[in-house]
Design a protein around this motif. Structure first.
Motif, short mmCIF file in Angstrom:
data_model
loop_
_atom_site.label_atom_id
_atom_site.label_comp_id
_atom_site.label_asym_id
_atom_site.label_seq_id
_atom_site.Cartn_x
_atom_site.Cartn_y
_atom_site.Cartn_z
N HIS A 14 -8.32 -14.01 0.93
CA HIS A 14 -7.02 -13.41 0.23
C HIS A 14 -6.47 -14.35 -0.79
O HIS A 14 -6.35 -15.53 -0.37
CB HIS A 14 -6.15 -12.71 1.36
N ASP B 190 -5.47 -16.04 5.46
CA ASP B 190 -6.06 -15.04 5.55
C ASP B 190 -7.43 -14.85 4.87
O ASP B 190 -7.80 -14.80 3.95
CB ASP B 190 -5.15 -13.60 4.95
N GLY C 118 -1.69 -9.53 7.51
CA GLY C 118 -2.80 -9.07 8.56
C GLY C 118 -3.57 -7.81 8.06
O GLY C 118 -4.15 -7.72 6.86
#
Ligand code: PSU
Ligand code: MN
Length: 311
Positions: A135, A143, A264
């Motif tokens: 990400h 992430d 998340g």
């Protein structure tokens, strides 16, 4: 006395069981794209269209999900519809799969979990839309999708339209390289960016014919290398959203996610839903076209693998 080994209950659909018994090609499909990637009822329509593409191309579809603690490889039309309509279904990646099975839960499988199930069922080819990746801002959030490590571990050829522009594509390619995952573009030199045919980045490898991709898959096994390969198949030209048009939309959706504190597992579904709204549905049109296109290529690769087996 030692306890009996626990084995997951694998439910092969009758169609998949028959194809397996007759050594006909079977292609795995994930279910998170159905439950978290597209809105009802287009998600069900698309799932059916993708299965139909595979059948028409001579391969049997095996959509994978966990239902009531059973690992389902191939879903009946009823199960597919129930899953597509269900709300608050768990999104299962490598970390979640065992707990869901052990507690009798229900969940949709991501690329990572689908690869694990495919390997258990001895399926070598899997078609999806886009894979998870690194990400943007991962240097702060950490992430990074478990999909990347799974590509390094499970021997499955995954056909995707690259990775979404919501990710950090240069970092995603770097991590795949570190993990030793072959990233193979089809029909062009550029790594495709899901809705757009190019990302401005070159793919590390290129193979244009399904037979070559099938041979590369088997060559990894012959070399004793674990893991699979990522086949990056660009969205058909008529369905793409060009890079300069999608870029500001992605930026806007990312800014909203940050402002709302989305994190998340919710990040990808949130961004997809916002981009759908901001493109007035055009992102979904492109998504559907590219998944169908990936199914056709996956079927061709599975037929080539079957031809290699017959030699
Ligand atoms: N790409 C899509 N639609 C999706 C996803 C990817 O076009 O729904 C899903 C896939 O199941 C992928 C997952 O494995 O998102 C990655 O999630 P995460 O980044 O949380 O690992
Ligand atoms: Mn993540």
């Amino acid at each position: 006395m030692t306890a009996a080994p626990m084995t997951p209950d694998i439910d092969l659909s009758p169609e998949v069981a028959r194809a397996r018994a007759e050594n006909r090609p079977v292609v795995a499909l994930e279910s998170t794209i159905i439950t978290h990637g597209m809105p009802w009822p287009r998600n069900l329509e698309t799932a059916r269209l993708v299965e139909a593409e595979l059948r028409q191309a001579g391969a049997t579809p095996a959509t994978i999900a966990v239902i009531d603690g059973r690992l389902c490889v191939g879903l009946s039309p009823e199960r597919l519809e129930t899953l597509a309509q269900a709300r608050d279904v768990a999104k299962l990646s490598r970390a979640d799969l065992a707990a869901c099975l052990a507690t009798g839960g229900t969940g949709a499988t991501t690329v990572a979990a689908t690869m694990i199930a495919a390997t258990l069922a001895r399926l070598e080819v899997f078609a999806t839309g886009g894979i998870g990746g690194v990400h943007r801002g991962a240097e702060a959030s950490f992430d990074i999708s478990a999909d990347l490590q799974e590509l390094a571990a499970s021997p499955v050829t995954v056909v995707a339209a690259g990775a979404k522009a919501i990710l950090d594509l240069p970092k995603t390619l770097e991590v795949l390289e570190t993990l030793g995952v072959p990233v193979i573009a089809v029909g062009q030199d550029d790594f495709p960016a899901f809705w757009s045919r190019d990302s401005g980045l070159k793919a590390p490898l290129r193979i244009d014919d399904p037979a070559g991709i099938a041979r590369a898959h088997r060559m990894r096994r012959a070399l004793g290398l674990p893991g699979g390969q990522l086949i990056a198949n660009p969205v058909p030209a008529g369905d793409e959203i060009p890079r300069d048009r999608i870029a500001p939309i992605v930026e806007a959706a990312l800014a909203e996610a940050t402002a709302q504190g989305i994190s998340g597992k919710s990040v990808t579904p949130f961004l997809l839903a916002r981009i759908f709204e901001l493109t007035q549905g055009q992102s979904l049109q492109a998504n559907i076209a590219l998944v169908r296109n990936n199914a056709r290529l996956a079927a061709a690769i599975s037929l080539e693998l079957a031809a290699l087996d017959a030699k």
